[in-house]
Enzyme design. Structure first.
Site, PDB file in Angstrom:
ATOM      1  N   ASN A 184      30.824  39.154  58.190  1.00 23.43           N
ATOM      2  CA  ASN A 184      32.549  37.788  59.227  1.00 23.43           C
ATOM      3  C   ASN A 184      30.471  37.451  60.417  1.00 23.43           C
ATOM      4  O   ASN A 184      29.987  37.809  61.128  1.00 23.43           O
ATOM      5  CB  ASN A 184      33.205  39.037  59.621  1.00 23.43           C
ATOM      6  CG  ASN A 184      34.112  38.191  60.117  1.00 23.43           C
ATOM      7  OD1 ASN A 184      33.289  37.723  61.206  1.00 23.43           O
ATOM      8  ND2 ASN A 184      35.295  38.112  60.313  1.00 23.43           N
ATOM      9  N   HIS A 230      31.153  36.584  66.178  1.00 22.09           N
ATOM     10  CA  HIS A 230      30.915  36.973  66.746  1.00 22.09           C
ATOM     11  C   HIS A 230      29.329  36.208  67.370  1.00 22.09           C
ATOM     12  O   HIS A 230      28.806  36.662  68.564  1.00 22.09           O
ATOM     13  CB  HIS A 230      31.050  38.438  67.286  1.00 22.09           C
ATOM     14  CG  HIS A 230      31.911  38.786  67.363  1.00 22.09           C
ATOM     15  ND1 HIS A 230      33.052  38.727  68.052  1.00 22.09           N
ATOM     16  CD2 HIS A 230      32.499  39.921  66.032  1.00 22.09           C
ATOM     17  CE1 HIS A 230      34.414  39.527  67.519  1.00 22.09           C
ATOM     18  NE2 HIS A 230      34.149  40.121  66.702  1.00 22.09           N
ATOM     19  N   HIS A 250      36.989  33.529  61.160  1.00 22.20           N
ATOM     20  CA  HIS A 250      37.978  33.220  61.762  1.00 22.20           C
ATOM     21  C   HIS A 250      38.377  32.254  62.665  1.00 22.20           C
ATOM     22  O   HIS A 250      37.588  32.296  63.728  1.00 22.20           O
ATOM     23  CB  HIS A 250      38.939  34.696  62.171  1.00 22.20           C
ATOM     24  CG  HIS A 250      40.081  34.817  62.642  1.00 22.20           C
ATOM     25  ND1 HIS A 250      40.890  35.595  63.068  1.00 22.20           N
ATOM     26  CD2 HIS A 250      41.044  33.353  62.441  1.00 22.20           C
ATOM     27  CE1 HIS A 250      41.882  35.745  63.277  1.00 22.20           C
ATOM     28  NE2 HIS A 250      42.128  34.726  62.996  1.00 22.20           N
ATOM     29  N   ARG A 306      40.557  30.519  64.472  1.00 19.50           N
ATOM     30  CA  ARG A 306      41.710  31.496  65.337  1.00 19.50           C
ATOM     31  C   ARG A 306      42.566  30.318  66.408  1.00 19.50           C
ATOM     32  O   ARG A 306      41.920  29.593  66.862  1.00 19.50           O
ATOM     33  CB  ARG A 306      41.150  32.379  66.557  1.00 19.50           C
ATOM     34  CG  ARG A 306      41.020  34.066  66.215  1.00 19.50           C
ATOM     35  CD  ARG A 306      40.643  35.015  67.334  1.00 19.50           C
ATOM     36  NE  ARG A 306      42.013  35.129  67.780  1.00 19.50           N
ATOM     37  CZ  ARG A 306      42.382  36.616  67.149  1.00 19.50           C
ATOM     38  NH1 ARG A 306      41.586  37.434  66.717  1.00 19.50           N
ATOM     39  NH2 ARG A 306      43.271  36.715  68.151  1.00 19.50           N
ATOM     40  N   ARG A 325      38.998  30.833  69.868  1.00 22.48           N
ATOM     41  CA  ARG A 325      38.214  31.770  71.353  1.00 22.48           C
ATOM     42  C   ARG A 325      36.145  31.780  70.538  1.00 22.48           C
ATOM     43  O   ARG A 325      35.260  32.014  71.538  1.00 22.48           O
ATOM     44  CB  ARG A 325      38.542  32.899  71.592  1.00 22.48           C
ATOM     45  CG  ARG A 325      38.369  33.695  70.182  1.00 22.48           C
ATOM     46  CD  ARG A 325      38.796  35.277  71.383  1.00 22.48           C
ATOM     47  NE  ARG A 325      40.500  35.557  71.175  1.00 22.48           N
ATOM     48  CZ  ARG A 325      41.018  36.193  70.914  1.00 22.48           C
ATOM     49  NH1 ARG A 325      40.700  36.895  70.722  1.00 22.48           N
ATOM     50  NH2 ARG A 325      42.918  36.500  70.823  1.00 22.48           N
ATOM     51  N   GLU A 331      39.350  33.214  57.251  1.00 22.29           N
ATOM     52  CA  GLU A 331      40.628  34.341  58.218  1.00 22.29           C
ATOM     53  C   GLU A 331      41.720  32.762  58.693  1.00 22.29           C
ATOM     54  O   GLU A 331      40.887  32.540  59.565  1.00 22.29           O
ATOM     55  CB  GLU A 331      40.079  35.428  58.678  1.00 22.29           C
ATOM     56  CG  GLU A 331      39.109  36.436  57.785  1.00 22.29           C
ATOM     57  CD  GLU A 331      38.882  37.750  58.617  1.00 22.29           C
ATOM     58  OE1 GLU A 331      38.919  37.333  60.144  1.00 22.29           O
ATOM     59  OE2 GLU A 331      38.063  38.235  58.524  1.00 22.29           O
ATOM     60  N   THR A 336      42.731  41.076  65.231  1.00 24.69           N
ATOM     61  CA  THR A 336      42.760  41.592  65.000  1.00 24.69           C
ATOM     62  C   THR A 336      43.129  42.606  64.347  1.00 24.69           C
ATOM     63  O   THR A 336      42.654  43.927  64.647  1.00 24.69           O
ATOM     64  CB  THR A 336      42.778  40.891  63.342  1.00 24.69           C
ATOM     65  OG1 THR A 336      41.976  39.700  63.766  1.00 24.69           O
ATOM     66  CG2 THR A 336      43.987  40.789  62.466  1.00 24.69           C
ATOM     67  N   GLU A 372      43.607  42.127  51.525  1.00 23.79           N
ATOM     68  CA  GLU A 372      42.287  43.444  52.418  1.00 23.79           C
ATOM     69  C   GLU A 372      43.123  44.685  53.347  1.00 23.79           C
ATOM     70  O   GLU A 372      43.804  43.900  54.608  1.00 23.79           O
ATOM     71  CB  GLU A 372      42.237  42.561  53.458  1.00 23.79           C
ATOM     72  CG  GLU A 372      40.382  42.690  54.101  1.00 23.79           C
ATOM     73  CD  GLU A 372      40.170  41.932  55.081  1.00 23.79           C
ATOM     74  OE1 GLU A 372      39.313  39.947  54.197  1.00 23.79           O
ATOM     75  OE2 GLU A 372      38.949  41.990  56.323  1.00 23.79           O
ATOM     76  N   HIS A 417      37.381  45.846  59.153  1.00 26.53           N
ATOM     77  CA  HIS A 417      38.458  45.849  60.221  1.00 26.53           C
ATOM     78  C   HIS A 417      37.455  47.495  60.530  1.00 26.53           C
ATOM     79  O   HIS A 417      37.568  47.462  60.638  1.00 26.53           O
ATOM     80  CB  HIS A 417      39.486  45.289  60.624  1.00 26.53           C
ATOM     81  CG  HIS A 417      39.336  45.469  61.437  1.00 26.53           C
ATOM     82  ND1 HIS A 417      40.143  44.075  61.927  1.00 26.53           N
ATOM     83  CD2 HIS A 417      39.431  46.071  62.837  1.00 26.53           C
ATOM     84  CE1 HIS A 417      39.748  44.084  63.630  1.00 26.53           C
ATOM     85  NE2 HIS A 417      39.474  45.346  64.291  1.00 26.53           N
TER      86      HIS A 417
HETATM   87  N1  PXP Z   1      38.452  41.785  58.005  1.00 25.63           N
HETATM   88  C1  PXP Z   1      39.434  40.333  58.849  1.00 25.63           C
HETATM   89  C2  PXP Z   1      41.294  40.464  58.458  1.00 25.63           C
HETATM   90  C3  PXP Z   1      39.376  41.035  59.725  1.00 25.63           C
HETATM   91  O1  PXP Z   1      40.477  40.324  60.900  1.00 25.63           O
HETATM   92  C4  PXP Z   1      38.414  40.879  61.004  1.00 25.63           C
HETATM   93  C5  PXP Z   1      37.917  40.939  62.188  1.00 25.63           C
HETATM   94  O2  PXP Z   1      37.785  39.965  62.772  1.00 25.63           O
HETATM   95  C6  PXP Z   1      37.321  41.790  60.194  1.00 25.63           C
HETATM   96  C7  PXP Z   1      37.439  42.415  58.413  1.00 25.63           C
HETATM   97  C8  PXP Z   1      36.280  42.235  60.401  1.00 25.63           C
HETATM   98  O3  PXP Z   1      36.144  43.103  61.476  1.00 25.63           O
HETATM   99  P1  PXP Z   1      34.798  43.787  62.699  1.00 25.63           P
HETATM  100  O4  PXP Z   1      33.731  42.767  63.249  1.00 25.63           O
HETATM  101  O5  PXP Z   1      35.175  45.177  63.485  1.00 25.63           O
HETATM  102  O6  PXP Z   1      33.977  44.171  61.342  1.00 25.63           O
END
Ligand code: PXP
Length: 246
Positions: free
Chosen positions: A7, A10, A52, A54, A58, A79, A110, A160, A200
């Site tokens: 993911n 960030h 994601h 959003r 952001r 996402e 989330t 998930e 997550h």
């Molecule tokens: N899976 C989902 C559905 C999420 O919303 C997120 C956060 O955006 C992640 C995985 C990844 O989480 P993390 O950034 O804490 O690894």
């Protein structure tokens, strides 16, 4: 082998911290650009790229998602909230999969799984629309029987499991109980024929235990990989996570 979805939200968080409107004036991508980061993550062994988009935009922007769709060679997992605007966007984009997540403007990230029972009609409609467009649907849910059973009734092929409660409890007394919830949730989802993903709050430490959850198909991991990449570069950050996933 458990698959790794990286993911990259960030990376865009870092860009937006400085250059909110700069792409229009700069005439092109500004740093750090998530697209080359995604390509480097793929070269280091990522099996898919997750973003994601959003509602408040952001971090990831629509143009990032379009550029990723063009550029990446693995799979794009989008996402998204279960809203008409996002369904319309996904139907145009045609990602390989979508993961339906709850969204709340006030949250830092989330916070909980999708309220499948409370939003059953919307989730069912969204899931059916995606399925008929040939887009795989995953529901981001807490590892509880009621949500898992409803996901199976909705006929979403993937779930998930939200590992956030476990990750938050990691250094406290509830860790074993939260881990057991995940294990049992994965077993139940598998029994019902669902493909089991999780994500997550997974990091380089808790992965040692997370990877022992039964029936795992794919983990979606973001923040910890991007954080480590600040020190080591994305290549080493992805390779190290792969090593620890076994
Ligand atoms: N899976 C989902 C559905 C999420 O919303 C997120 C956060 O955006 C992640 C995985 C990844 O989480 P993390 O950034 O804490 O690894």
């Amino acid at each position: 082998m458990i698959l790794l979805g990286v993911n990259i939200d960030h990376c865009a968080t870092l860009r937006q911290a400085r250059y909110r409107q700069a792409e229009e004036t700069a005439g092109g991508p500004v740093e750090p650009d998530p697209v080359p980061l995604a390509l480097a993550a793929e070269r280091a062994g990522a099996d898919g790229i997750t973003v994601h988009l959003r509602e408040d935009r952001r971090h990831i922007q629509e143009r990032d998602v379009w550029r990723l769709r063009e550029a990446i060679g693995t799979r794009l997992n989008l996402e998204m909230a279960c809203t008409p605007a996002m369904v319309e966007f996904a139907l145009k984009l045609r990602p390989d999969s979508v993961c339906l997540v709850p969204e709340n403007r006030q949250e830092v990230t989330t916070e909980g799984g999708l309220d499948v029972a409370g939003r059953r009609d919307a989730v069912q409609a969204c899931s059916d629309t995606m399925a008929s467009a040939g887009i795989k649907v995953s529901l981001f849910i807490d590892p509880d029987d009621a949500a898992i059973e409803l996901a199976a009734r909705i006929r979403a092929p993937w779930v998930e499991l939200h590992t956030g409660a476990y990750a938050n409890a990691f250094h406290g007394p509830r860790r074993a109980a939260e881990f057991q919830r995940l294990r049992l949730g994965a077993v139940r989802a598998h029994e019902l024929g669902l493909t089991v993903n999780a994500g997550h709050g997974i990091n380089y430490v808790n992965i040692a235990e997370v990877r022992t959850i039964p029936h795992l198909h794919e983990l979606n991991i973001g923040h910890t990989i991007i954080s480590r990449a600040v020190f080591t570069g994305i290549d080493e950050a992805v390779r190290e996570m792969r090593r620890r996933m076994g």
